[in-house]
Design an enzyme around this catalytic site. Structure first.
Site, PDB file in Angstrom:
ATOM      1  CG  MET A  13      -1.946  -1.124   0.979  1.00  0.00           C
ATOM      2  SD  MET A  13      -2.999  -1.215   2.631  1.00  0.00           S
ATOM      3  CE  MET A  13      -1.945  -2.019   3.752  1.00  0.00           C
ATOM      4  CD  GLN A  65       2.853  -3.968  -5.763  1.00  0.00           C
ATOM      5  OE1 GLN A  65       2.543  -2.649  -5.450  1.00  0.00           O
ATOM      6  NE2 GLN A  65       1.888  -4.828  -5.899  1.00  0.00           N
ATOM      7  CB  CYS A  95      -1.412   0.958  -8.956  1.00  0.00           C
ATOM      8  SG  CYS A  95      -1.537   2.638  -8.023  1.00  0.00           S
ATOM      9  CG  HIS A 166      -8.303  -5.240  -5.819  1.00  0.00           C
ATOM     10  ND1 HIS A 166      -7.621  -4.052  -5.469  1.00  0.00           N
ATOM     11  CD2 HIS A 166      -9.633  -5.265  -5.502  1.00  0.00           C
ATOM     12  CE1 HIS A 166      -8.672  -3.580  -4.841  1.00  0.00           C
ATOM     13  NE2 HIS A 166      -9.790  -4.003  -4.873  1.00  0.00           N
ATOM     14  CG  ASN A 206      -6.104  -7.251  -2.420  1.00  0.00           C
ATOM     15  OD1 ASN A 206      -6.053  -6.514  -3.256  1.00  0.00           O
ATOM     16  ND2 ASN A 206      -6.247  -7.121  -1.156  1.00  0.00           N
ATOM     17  N   GLY A 207      -9.057  -7.463  -1.621  1.00  0.00           N
ATOM     18  CA  GLY A 207     -10.039  -6.668  -1.972  1.00  0.00           C
ATOM     19  C   GLY A 207     -11.232  -6.607  -0.902  1.00  0.00           C
ATOM     20  N   GLY A 208     -11.435  -5.635  -0.100  1.00  0.00           N
ATOM     21  CA  GLY A 208     -12.572  -5.802   0.691  1.00  0.00           C
ATOM     22  C   GLY A 208     -12.731  -6.583   1.833  1.00  0.00           C
ATOM     23  NE  ARG A 229      -9.191   0.309   1.514  1.00  0.00           N
ATOM     24  CZ  ARG A 229     -10.245   0.583   0.968  1.00  0.00           C
ATOM     25  NH1 ARG A 229     -11.038   1.537   1.548  1.00  0.00           N
ATOM     26  NH2 ARG A 229     -10.932  -0.264   0.323  1.00  0.00           N
TER      27      ARG A 229
END
Length: 331
Positions: A13, A65, A95, A166, A206-208, A229
Site C-alpha cells: 500500500m 513490488q 494500481c 484484487h 484481495n479486496g474488501g 486496509r
C-alpha cells in the site's frame, strides 16, 4: 513457493507499508507475507537504493513490488531486488492512479496482457526467486471473464509463480484512485472461478476483506488471502493470524507485548536519525476499541511530531491504555 507461503499476506500500500510498518506487522505474525510499497523500475535502477530498498532482517518473508512495463527495466530492477535479499518480486498490474496510468504501468496494463507476460518472462530469466503478479479482474469496459483469464494464462505461461487478484474492476476513466478502492463492486466469485480453471496455480484473493475470519472463508476457494486496509487501520487483527490460519503460536499475545518487542528497533532508528513520527504514524489503530485508545492516539499526535521526540513519547502514550482491558482479538 511452498503451499503455505502465500496463505496470508499484507497488501502493498502506497505511503503505508514502509519498512517501519513492516517491522511492526512482523511482530504480530511470523507467517504473514509482507510487501513493500510499489517502487517504479526507474526509482530502483536510478534512485537511492539503500533508502528505497533497505529493510530490516526481521521482515522476512518480504516481497518487493515493482511498477513498470519495459521488460528490460523490469529484469534489471528484479535483479537488484534479489541482490538486496527480497524473497519475491511482484509486478503491479492493479494500481489505478493517474501517475501510474501516465507511466504505462499499473492497472492500465490489464489492456496489454502480452506485454505483461513479456515482462514476467524477462524477470524469470533474471532472478531465482519467485516472480508474481498482482492485478484487477479487469478495467473499464473489459469483460472480466475474458480480461482476467487472458492475463492470468499469459503470465502463468511466462513463468509467474502466483497471481494475486484484487476482486474489483478498476475504472481508469471516471473514478479517482480512492473511488476505485470502494466503488467498483467486488466479485469474489470471479476469482474463485479463475482458481477452479487453474487448479495447479497459486491464486491469492484481495479486496474488501476485513478480518481473519473472512480470510478463513475465502481459503475454502483459493490458496491465499491478502489483507489490505484492515491490516493497516486495525493492526491488532494480525495478532491471531498465526494461530487461526497456520495453527501456530502467535509471537505476542497483546499489542502492549508487540510494542515492548519493538522498542529496541525504534531506539536504533532514532539513533540513526529517523523521526519518531515516521514510525509511530503506523500505530494509530493499534488499540482500537480499548479504553485509553483515544488518549494513546492524541498523545502520539501531539508529541510524536515534535523535533527530537524520543522513545519516552511512545512509552507515555502506551501507559494511557487501560492495562486491565484486553486488546480485541476477535479478528
Amino acid at each position: 513457493m511452498k503451499s503455505q507461503d502465500y496463505r496470508f499476506s499484507v497488501a502493498p500500500m502506497m505511503d503505508w507499508t514502509d519498512r517501519h510498518c513492516r517491522v511492526f506487522h512482523r511482530l504480530m505474525s511470523r507467517r504473514a507475507r509482507l510487501y513493500t510499497e510499489m517502487l517504479t523500475t526507474g526509482a530502483v535502477i536510478h534512485g537511492d537504493r539503500a533508502r528505497l530498498l533497505g529493510f530490516d532482517v526481521s521482515e522476512h518473508p518480504v516481497a518487493l513490488q515493482l511498477g513498470g512495463s519495459d521488460p528490460g527495466d523490469l529484469a534489471t530492477a528484479a535483479q537488484i531486488g534479489e541482490q538486496f535479499g527480497y524473497d519475491e518480486i511482484n509486478l503491479n498490474v492493479g494500481c489505478p492512479s493517474d501517475r501510474v496510468k501516465d507511466g504505462r504501468f499499473g492497472a492500465c496494463l490489464m489492456a496489454e496482457p502480452a506485454l505483461v507476460a513479456e515482462g514476467v518472462a524477462a524477470m524469470k530469466r533474471a532472478v531465482r526467486i519467485p516472480v508474481t503478479v498482482k492485478c484487477r479482474i479487469g478495467i473499464d469496459d473489459q469483460d472480466p471473464e475474458v480480461a482476467l483469464d487472458t492475463l492470468a494464462r499469459g503470465v502463468i505461461a511466462a513463468g509467474a509463480d502466483a497471481l494475486v487478484v484484487h476482486a474489483r474492476k478498476a475504472w481508469l476513466n471516471g473514478l479517482s484512485p480512492k473511488e476505485n478502492r470502494d466503488i467498483p463492486p467486488l466479485d469474489y466469485d470471479r476469482v474463485y472461478r479463475l482458481k477452479a480453471t487453474l487448479p495447479d496455480v497459486p491464486i491469492i484473493i484481495n479486496g474488501g476483506i476485513t478480518s481473519v475470519a473472512e480470510a478463513k472463508q475465502h481459503l475454502a476457494h483459493v490458496d491465499g488471502v491478502m489483507l489490505g486496509r484492515a491490516a493497516y487501520q486495525e493492526p491488532w487483527r494480525l495478532l491471531t493470524v498465526d494461530s487461526e490460519l497456520f495453527g501456530e503460536t502467535q509471537p505476542h499475545a497483546t499489542m502492549k507485548d508487540v510494542f515492548e518487542a519493538m522498542l529496541p528497533y525504534i531506539e536504533r532508528q532514532l539513533a540513526e536519525g529517523t523521526r519518531l513520527h515516521s514510525i509511530t504514524r503506523h500505530f494509530v489503530g493499534a488499540f482500537h476499541g480499548v479504553p485509553g485508545a483515544r488518549a494513546f492516539r492524541r498523545h502520539l499526535a501531539e508529541n510524536g511530531v515534535r523535533p527530537g521526540a524520543g522513545i519516552e513519547v511512545l512509552r507515555d502514550a502506551i501507559a494511557r491504555v487501560d492495562d486491565r482491558a484486553l486488546v480485541p482479538v476477535a479478528a
